[in-house]
Design a protein around this motif. Structure first.
Motif, PDB file in Angstrom:
ATOM      1  N   LYS A  76      32.255  67.407  30.884  1.00 43.62           N
ATOM      2  CA  LYS A  76      30.845  67.677  31.129  1.00 43.62           C
ATOM      3  C   LYS A  76      30.605  69.158  31.393  1.00 43.62           C
ATOM      4  O   LYS A  76      31.387  69.797  32.087  1.00 43.62           O
ATOM      5  N   SER A  77      29.523  69.674  30.860  1.00 40.70           N
ATOM      6  CA  SER A  77      29.203  71.084  31.066  1.00 40.70           C
ATOM      7  C   SER A  77      28.737  71.334  32.491  1.00 40.70           C
ATOM      8  O   SER A  77      27.981  70.535  33.056  1.00 40.70           O
ATOM      9  N   THR A  78      29.218  72.425  33.085  1.00 40.25           N
ATOM     10  CA  THR A  78      28.747  72.823  34.417  1.00 40.25           C
ATOM     11  C   THR A  78      28.377  74.299  34.368  1.00 40.25           C
ATOM     12  O   THR A  78      29.015  75.062  33.666  1.00 40.25           O
ATOM     13  N   PRO A  79      27.358  74.689  35.131  1.00 35.46           N
ATOM     14  CA  PRO A  79      26.897  76.072  35.016  1.00 35.46           C
ATOM     15  C   PRO A  79      27.795  77.057  35.764  1.00 35.46           C
ATOM     16  O   PRO A  79      27.721  78.245  35.548  1.00 35.46           O
ATOM     17  N   GLU A  80      28.641  76.567  36.632  1.00 34.25           N
ATOM     18  CA  GLU A  80      29.475  77.455  37.453  1.00 34.25           C
ATOM     19  C   GLU A  80      30.563  78.080  36.589  1.00 34.25           C
ATOM     20  O   GLU A  80      30.977  77.526  35.578  1.00 34.25           O
ATOM     21  N   GLY A  81      31.027  79.263  36.963  1.00 36.85           N
ATOM     22  CA  GLY A  81      32.139  79.889  36.255  1.00 36.85           C
ATOM     23  C   GLY A  81      31.686  80.558  34.970  1.00 36.85           C
ATOM     24  O   GLY A  81      30.571  81.060  34.886  1.00 36.85           O
ATOM     25  N   ALA A  82      32.573  80.569  33.970  1.00 32.39           N
ATOM     26  CA  ALA A  82      32.261  81.231  32.708  1.00 32.39           C
ATOM     27  C   ALA A  82      31.364  80.327  31.865  1.00 32.39           C
ATOM     28  O   ALA A  82      30.990  79.238  32.276  1.00 32.39           O
TER      29      ALA A  82
ATOM     30  N   CYS B  38      42.802  75.726  27.935  1.00 30.20           N
ATOM     31  CA  CYS B  38      41.525  75.866  28.621  1.00 30.20           C
ATOM     32  C   CYS B  38      40.617  76.700  27.724  1.00 30.20           C
ATOM     33  O   CYS B  38      41.104  77.489  26.917  1.00 30.20           O
ATOM     34  N   PHE B  39      39.302  76.529  27.892  1.00 23.98           N
ATOM     35  CA  PHE B  39      38.358  77.149  26.959  1.00 23.98           C
ATOM     36  C   PHE B  39      37.269  77.877  27.740  1.00 23.98           C
ATOM     37  O   PHE B  39      36.643  77.293  28.618  1.00 23.98           O
ATOM     38  N   ARG B  40      37.068  79.141  27.439  1.00 24.70           N
ATOM     39  CA  ARG B  40      35.990  79.886  28.109  1.00 24.70           C
ATOM     40  C   ARG B  40      35.303  80.765  27.081  1.00 24.70           C
ATOM     41  O   ARG B  40      35.966  81.538  26.379  1.00 24.70           O
ATOM     42  N   ASP B  41      33.992  80.627  27.020  1.00 18.88           N
ATOM     43  CA  ASP B  41      33.227  81.376  26.024  1.00 18.88           C
ATOM     44  C   ASP B  41      32.825  82.729  26.609  1.00 18.88           C
ATOM     45  O   ASP B  41      31.681  82.940  26.963  1.00 18.88           O
ATOM     46  N   GLU B  42      33.817  83.621  26.725  1.00 17.61           N
ATOM     47  CA  GLU B  42      33.581  84.934  27.321  1.00 17.61           C
ATOM     48  C   GLU B  42      33.807  86.017  26.289  1.00 17.61           C
ATOM     49  O   GLU B  42      34.388  85.769  25.242  1.00 17.61           O
ATOM     50  N   ASP B  43      33.386  87.240  26.619  1.00 17.89           N
ATOM     51  CA  ASP B  43      33.706  88.354  25.742  1.00 17.89           C
ATOM     52  C   ASP B  43      35.202  88.589  25.793  1.00 17.89           C
ATOM     53  O   ASP B  43      35.828  88.420  26.832  1.00 17.89           O
TER      54      ASP B  43
ATOM     55  N   PRO C 126      22.926  60.779  21.014  1.00 20.91           N
ATOM     56  CA  PRO C 126      22.056  61.780  20.400  1.00 20.91           C
ATOM     57  C   PRO C 126      21.452  62.738  21.420  1.00 20.91           C
ATOM     58  O   PRO C 126      20.938  62.304  22.459  1.00 20.91           O
ATOM     59  N   GLY C 127      21.559  64.038  21.112  1.00 22.59           N
ATOM     60  CA  GLY C 127      20.950  65.039  21.967  1.00 22.59           C
ATOM     61  C   GLY C 127      21.795  65.392  23.186  1.00 22.59           C
ATOM     62  O   GLY C 127      21.379  66.185  24.022  1.00 22.59           O
ATOM     63  N   GLN C 128      22.989  64.791  23.293  1.00 24.41           N
ATOM     64  CA  GLN C 128      23.843  65.108  24.444  1.00 24.41           C
ATOM     65  C   GLN C 128      25.123  65.822  24.014  1.00 24.41           C
ATOM     66  O   GLN C 128      25.519  65.756  22.847  1.00 24.41           O
ATOM     67  N   PHE C 129      25.717  66.475  24.978  1.00 23.70           N
ATOM     68  CA  PHE C 129      26.860  67.351  24.694  1.00 23.70           C
ATOM     69  C   PHE C 129      28.033  67.105  25.617  1.00 23.70           C
ATOM     70  O   PHE C 129      27.851  66.786  26.796  1.00 23.70           O
ATOM     71  N   TYR C 130      29.192  67.279  25.059  1.00 25.55           N
ATOM     72  CA  TYR C 130      30.379  67.445  25.897  1.00 25.55           C
ATOM     73  C   TYR C 130      30.561  68.950  26.099  1.00 25.55           C
ATOM     74  O   TYR C 130      30.003  69.763  25.366  1.00 25.55           O
ATOM     75  N   ALA C 131      31.408  69.310  27.063  1.00 21.43           N
ATOM     76  CA  ALA C 131      31.871  70.692  27.146  1.00 21.43           C
ATOM     77  C   ALA C 131      33.390  70.663  27.104  1.00 21.43           C
ATOM     78  O   ALA C 131      34.008  69.674  27.514  1.00 21.43           O
ATOM     79  N   LEU C 132      33.986  71.731  26.575  1.00 20.01           N
ATOM     80  CA  LEU C 132      35.443  71.845  26.634  1.00 20.01           C
ATOM     81  C   LEU C 132      35.805  72.419  28.010  1.00 20.01           C
ATOM     82  O   LEU C 132      35.098  73.290  28.519  1.00 20.01           O
ATOM     83  N   PRO C 133      36.877  71.933  28.620  1.00 15.33           N
ATOM     84  CA  PRO C 133      37.174  72.335  29.997  1.00 15.33           C
ATOM     85  C   PRO C 133      37.560  73.811  30.131  1.00 15.33           C
ATOM     86  O   PRO C 133      38.352  74.320  29.348  1.00 15.33           O
TER      87      PRO C 133
END
Ligand code: ASP
Length: 590
Positions: free
Chosen positions: A169-175, A217-222, A186-193
């Protein structure tokens, strides 16, 4: 059978044997009557000889081989007349009697040798060719061994390897999260940890007591040299455990890995509090391969008429050993270096501690020899050193001087490869106040426990109190690189709720995102804590390298692209349709 031996195996004691080898043609060398070929596989390189006088047809065939052809040869091992001491198989060669060309090759776009002429992009596009080069192969083999030894050690300590899900599940904390649309919802998302953090805590609640996983582990950072969007951690958690026991267990792992893989022994790792690290080095990950510790000079330098110092919150310096020889030009260049926007200092004050005991500074107008001598004494600067001083707002100035210290370490050759200086940094603050967004952030993550003695202050204290709470959080640092970090966790619902509140979550948000964890805490959660090591970084640091990319078989470039498979890529309209992404916007509108 394709081979009786590998290309790295044959020695002088094998002379006279008939053998069969298979591999890639590295460098064909034609001398008219004789043709030599270096045959390569992942074990090494063996020289093949084809003799015109013995078999003209075969020799002709060998002359036509190009680089990277795959061949299989049968022949006799013989002693070489001019031996190559730099190669394990350098005493012998194979007198070839028969050869099969198993597969030809196009001319490779770069040379496949230890040093290559291929640029980064080209090598990434043809990663399968780059991976044939022995320095890259050595890294990948190193990584494999490191993973294996990690498993051995942790299994020996009673840890269980347990997999946790990648679709969470997606969480706003962290990266930033990578998200995956769900076709069936439909219309829902998983998140990669970003890490298996909550799952490993749940495993503790379930009684698994010692967990580990070598996990993506996966982080969508620069991205940077030491960052990839997907990377690997040695992730661990323990229950009924104190910080002391966790540090000992993972110091044990680190010592074991350095011993078994590199043959190195370590003394016990020093420990330093976060405050001490910031004060002495301006960094929570100090490189202890060299000194150049910070010295605060406010008392000695202020109210002497030099405005820059007088108006500064902090005047702080380092003594760079043996750098008194730096020329004026070098100092001007260094001054420009600290003034670059990446560092952001306003200027640089220097004091040359001459070998004859005299001093020369860039602020001679304001400070006489006696004053400069006083600074040098306070700093323990020796004749021949160069004192470098920055002044300004406290926090910024410490950060700038940290950068300068590291740069001087590099320029003076003090970051020696093969020298490893590990330490634990402990007692991190629990929360970090951000002026821009006017809110607290978790210094480690929201599940980190404050120190026991700080719990009452956390539950009842005012805003200022929250800035001074300490956590049972720790980092393992080697040579200025954060290798691992972890903490003792909160295992009490009330305390966890309070922490979320401080971090700006409404009770509803906290419940929606982490209700499962707080719910679990209500069913007998044991005290627990853990740590995660950056596995790619550990590989790089153990090899004295900065870039983790060279230790990942299929890394991404700075734009997060896999150049070989060309991803990310477009998808078909039909595929997109199935994902019902338009529902997301509709939901937002409501
Ligand atoms: N999950 C944390 C991280 O990825 C490590 C830990 O606290 O165990 O940094």
């Amino acid at each position: 059978m394709y081979r009786t031996h590998t290309c790295g195996e044959l020695r002088i004691s094998d002379v006279g044997k008939e053998v069969k080898l298979s591999g890639w043609v590295q460098s064909p060398r034609d001398f008219g009557g004789m043709t030599f070929i270096d045959l390569r596989d992942r074990y090494g390189i063996t020289q093949l000889v084809f003799n015109m006088d013995d078999d003209a047809v075969l020799c002709e065939q060998a002359r036509k081989l190009g680089r990277e052809f795959v061949v299989s040869v049968t022949g006799m091992v013989r002693e070489r007349s001019n031996k190559n001491p730099n190669r394990a198989t350098g005493d012998i060669e194979i007198e070839v009697q028969a050869m099969d060309v198993l597969n030809p090759s196009k001319v490779p776009p770069f040379t496949i040798e230890d040093d290559t002429d291929g640029g980064d992009d080209l090598r990434m596009k043809y990663r399968y060719l780059d991976l044939r080069r022995s320095p890259v192969q050595r890294n990948i083999i190193f990584r494999s061994n490191l993973a294996l030894e990690t498993r051995k050690y942790l299994a020996g300590q009673g840890f269980l390897e347990i997999e946790t899900p990648f679709l969470i599940k997606s969480t706003p904390e962290g990266a930033r999260d990578f998200v995956v649309p769900s076709r069936m919802n439909p219309g829902q998302f998983y998140a990669l940890p970003q890490s298996p953090q909550t799952f490993k805590q749940i495993l503790m609640v379930s009684g698994f007591d010692r967990y580990f996983q070598i996990v993506k582990c996966f982080r969508d950072e620069d991205l940077r040299a030491d960052r990839q969007p997907e990377f690997t951690q040695i992730d661990c958690e323990m229950a009924f455990i104190t910080q002391e026991e966790i540090l000992n267990t993972f110091e044990g792992l680190t010592k074991y890995l350095f011993k078994t893989i590199l043959g190195l022994d370590f003394q016990d790792f020093p420990r330093m509090s976060y405050d001490e690290a910031m004060r002495r080095f301006g960094s929570d990950k100090p490189d202890l391969r060299f000194g150049m510790e910070f010295n605060e000079l406010n008392a000695l330098t202020q109210n002497k008429g030099f405005g820059v110092f007088d108006s500064a919150e902090l005047v702080v310096g380092i003594a760079a050993p043996g750098a008194a020889e730096f020329t004026r030009k070098q100092l001007d260049e260094l001054t420009e270096w600290v003034k670059r926007p990446q560092i952001g200092a306003k200027g640089l004050v220097y004091v040359r501690c001459n070998t004859d005991g005299t001093f020369k500074s860039s602020v001679d107008k304001f400070f006489d020899e006696a004053a400069l001598k006083g600074w040098a004494e306070k700093m323990g600067a020796q004749p021949g050193d160069m004192i470098l001083i920055l002044a300004g707002e406290e926090e910024k100035t410490r950060k700038q001087l940290n950068e300068l210290r590291l740069e001087m370490g590099r320029r003076l050759g003090l970051m020696k490869a093969g020298d490893f200086k590990p330490l634990w940094v402990v007692d991190f603050p629990l929360l970090e106040w951000d002026e821009d967004t006017q809110r607290f952030y978790a210094m480690h993550h929201p599940f980190t426990s404050p120190k026991k003695e700080d719990v009452p202050r956390m539950m009842n204290g005012d805003h200022e109190t929250m800035k001074n709470l300490r956590a049972d959080a720790y980092d393992l640092v080697i040579n200025g690189v954060e290798i691992g970090g972890g903490s003792i966790r909160i295992h009490d619902r009330g305390l966890q709720e309070k922490n979320f509140k401080l971090l700006g979550f409404t009770p509803e948000e906290a419940e929606a995102q982490f209700g499962f964890l707080m719910g679990a805490f209500e069913y007998g959660a044991p005290p627990h804590g853990g740590i995660a090591f950056g596995f790619d970084r550990l590989c790089a640091v153990m090899n004295g390298q900065n870039s983790i990319r060279d230790f990942i078989a299929f890394p991404k470039n700075n734009m997060g692209r896999d150049m070989m498979i060309d991803a990310p890529s477009d998808i078909h309209a039909a595929q997109l349709e199935e994902l019902n992404l338009e529902l997301v916007k509709e939901k937002e509108k409501k």
